[in-house]
Motif scaffolding. Structure first.
Motif, PDB file in Angstrom:
ATOM      1  N   SER A  71       0.832  -1.139  -0.053  1.00 32.52           N
ATOM      2  CA  SER A  71      -0.002   0.047   0.153  1.00 32.52           C
ATOM      3  C   SER A  71       0.923   1.371   0.086  1.00 32.52           C
ATOM      4  CB  SER A  71      -0.925   0.164   1.159  1.00 32.52           C
ATOM      5  OG  SER A  71      -0.334   0.108   2.350  1.00 32.52           O
ATOM      6  N   GLY A  72       2.195   1.014   0.429  1.00 30.45           N
ATOM      7  CA  GLY A  72       3.082   2.234   0.190  1.00 30.45           C
ATOM      8  C   GLY A  72       3.538   2.935   1.555  1.00 30.45           C
ATOM      9  N   LYS A  73       3.452   2.092   2.616  1.00 30.17           N
ATOM     10  CA  LYS A  73       3.763   2.481   4.105  1.00 30.17           C
ATOM     11  C   LYS A  73       5.421   2.774   4.078  1.00 30.17           C
ATOM     12  CE  LYS A  73       2.169  -0.978   5.918  1.00 30.17           C
ATOM     13  NZ  LYS A  73       1.796  -1.980   4.888  1.00 30.17           N
ATOM     14  N   SER A  74       6.053   1.583   3.548  1.00 30.06           N
ATOM     15  CA  SER A  74       7.483   1.429   3.921  1.00 30.06           C
ATOM     16  C   SER A  74       8.014   2.507   2.800  1.00 30.06           C
ATOM     17  CB  SER A  74       8.255   0.253   3.447  1.00 30.06           C
ATOM     18  OG  SER A  74       7.820  -0.809   4.641  1.00 30.06           O
ATOM     19  N   THR A  75       7.492   2.710   1.659  1.00 31.98           N
ATOM     20  CA  THR A  75       7.782   3.882   0.780  1.00 31.98           C
ATOM     21  C   THR A  75       7.889   5.370   1.325  1.00 31.98           C
ATOM     22  OG1 THR A  75       7.163   2.408  -1.131  1.00 31.98           O
ATOM     23  CG2 THR A  75       7.577   4.768  -1.699  1.00 31.98           C
ATOM     24  N   THR A  76       6.518   5.332   1.989  1.00 33.63           N
ATOM     25  CA  THR A  76       6.484   6.559   2.729  1.00 33.63           C
ATOM     26  C   THR A  76       7.775   6.814   3.559  1.00 33.63           C
ATOM     27  OG1 THR A  76       4.048   6.526   2.516  1.00 33.63           O
ATOM     28  CG2 THR A  76       5.062   7.946   4.236  1.00 33.63           C
ATOM     29  N   ALA A  77       7.958   5.867   4.364  1.00 34.42           N
ATOM     30  CA  ALA A  77       9.232   6.041   5.380  1.00 34.42           C
ATOM     31  C   ALA A  77      10.411   6.320   4.849  1.00 34.42           C
ATOM     32  CB  ALA A  77       9.244   4.682   6.127  1.00 34.42           C
ATOM     33  N   LYS A  78      10.421   5.604   3.590  1.00 30.89           N
ATOM     34  CA  LYS A  78      11.948   5.765   3.064  1.00 30.89           C
ATOM     35  C   LYS A  78      12.244   7.267   2.156  1.00 30.89           C
ATOM     36  CE  LYS A  78      12.652   0.847   2.239  1.00 30.89           C
ATOM     37  NZ  LYS A  78      12.622  -0.407   1.379  1.00 30.89           N
ATOM     38  N   VAL A  79      10.887   7.630   1.559  1.00 33.19           N
ATOM     39  CA  VAL A  79      10.812   8.843   0.849  1.00 33.19           C
ATOM     40  C   VAL A  79      11.171  10.002   1.888  1.00 33.19           C
ATOM     41  CG1 VAL A  79       9.339  10.615  -0.196  1.00 33.19           C
ATOM     42  CG2 VAL A  79       9.443   8.253  -1.035  1.00 33.19           C
ATOM     43  N   ILE A  80      10.561   9.731   3.206  1.00 30.85           N
ATOM     44  CA  ILE A  80      10.782  11.005   4.175  1.00 30.85           C
ATOM     45  C   ILE A  80      12.334  10.929   4.561  1.00 30.85           C
ATOM     46  CG2 ILE A  80      10.646  11.582   6.691  1.00 30.85           C
ATOM     47  CD1 ILE A  80       7.617  10.159   6.259  1.00 30.85           C
ATOM     48  N   ALA A  81      12.956   9.838   4.799  1.00 31.01           N
ATOM     49  CA  ALA A  81      14.388   9.618   4.854  1.00 31.01           C
ATOM     50  C   ALA A  81      15.453  10.152   3.846  1.00 31.01           C
ATOM     51  CB  ALA A  81      14.806   8.327   5.501  1.00 31.01           C
ATOM     52  N   GLY A  82      14.978   9.940   2.617  1.00 35.09           N
ATOM     53  CA  GLY A  82      15.812  10.288   1.522  1.00 35.09           C
ATOM     54  C   GLY A  82      16.413   9.107   0.443  1.00 35.09           C
TER      55      GLY A  82
END
Length: 302
Positions: A42-53
């Protein structure tokens, strides 16, 4: 107080043009715990990784903003009016970390030959140095650059260099490990090498405790934990919020960690966006009914 704000965030895999995030809107403040839940993909881990760069993902639209207040970093850092809001998408991962953003990994890396003590002190000193550079005024920076010479090698110097010396750090580390109920022997082991899954996750919380972030994003830190480790990790997360004032974005599949870390807000991610938000009772509904009812509610299907 710090505030992390995601505005209409769209992202895709950098190589392959696979769209994952489809307009995420989310706000996490210091002292709050947010649970981000949702089905696989659903995009949960992608959200985390985008925040971190993370370089694996490319943001195609939207913003990731970090709002700071004066005094966020104590008296040592003066935050001018024009330095109160930062677009994290303009910054490197190390600069985001220096501003107080922390990512706890779902699968922490193992690094042989580097002890936990050396790694954590190096990380803490690097964060302090990077933060000072971000907020350093241009005139002071130019003056410092003029004074710099090349008489000594950057590889030389006292072993106890950095803002936080060895003795001071040992005291900090001991206090944090005691709070997490961690054996002091772990401090001399190589970083995550030979650690069980639970020990690795506990170490991620220890890193956050040492670095004292304003916002901590914890990506499925509860996966693979037995009940004892789950309680230890949960105690560490609660301490981050209660003692350090950290805002926590807790990404999880399961309600069980929320029995120990009660969230202020629960968000359900479906198909790359936040489909529904609520209080702790929403997590209990998801535990009982799964995610299909949320999808039906969003798309109006029976």
């Amino acid at each position: 107080m710090a505030r992390l704000e995601l505005r209409n965030l769209h992202a895709e895999v950098a190589e392959g043009d696979e769209k994952i995030l489809e307009g995420v809107d989310l706000e996490v403040k210091s002292g709050e715990i947010h649970a981000l839940m949702g089905p696989n993909g659903s995009g949960k881990s992608t959200t985390a990784k985008v925040i971190a760069g993370h370089p694996e993902y490319e943001v195609t639209e939207g913003e990731v903003l970090l709002h700071l207040e004066e005094g966020e970093f104590g008296d040592e850092i003066e935050i001018d009016e024009d330095q109160r809001t930062w677009n994290l998408l303009d910054l490197e991962p190390n600069e985001r970390a220096a501003l107080g953003v922390f990512l706890g990994f779902q699968y922490p890396a193992e690094i042989d030959g580097v002890t936990m003590t050396n790694f954590l002190r190096t990380a803490l000193n690097a964060k302090i140095e990077e933060r000072e550079e971000l907020f350093e005024d241009e005139d002071a920076e130019e003056e410092e650059a003029e004074d710099e010479g090349f008489e000594t090698s950057p590889m030389e110097g006292p072993a106890d260099d950095g803002d936080v010396g060895v003795a001071e750090f040992q005291q900090i580390l001991q206090e944090k490990m005691e709070a997490l109920d961690m054996d002091e022997k772990f401090a001399q082991r190589y970083l995550n090498a030979g650690f069980s899954g639970g020990e690795k996750k506990q170490n991620e919380v220890l890193q956050a405790a040492i670095l004292e972030p304003s916002i901590a994003v914890l990506d499925e830190i509860d996966s693979g934990l037995d009940i004892d480790r789950l309680q230890d990790v949960s105690n560490g997360i609660n301490a981050l919020r209660d003692e350090e004032g950290t805002g926590v974005l807790q990404i999880t599949h399961y309600q069980r960690i929320l029995d120990y870390v009660e969230p202020d807000h629960v968000h359900v991610m479906i198909d790359g966006r936040i489909a529904k938000s609520g209080g702790p009772e929403l997590a209990e509904q998801l535990e009982d009914k799964g995610y299909d009812w949320v999808r039906d509610e969003v798309y109006g299907t029976a």
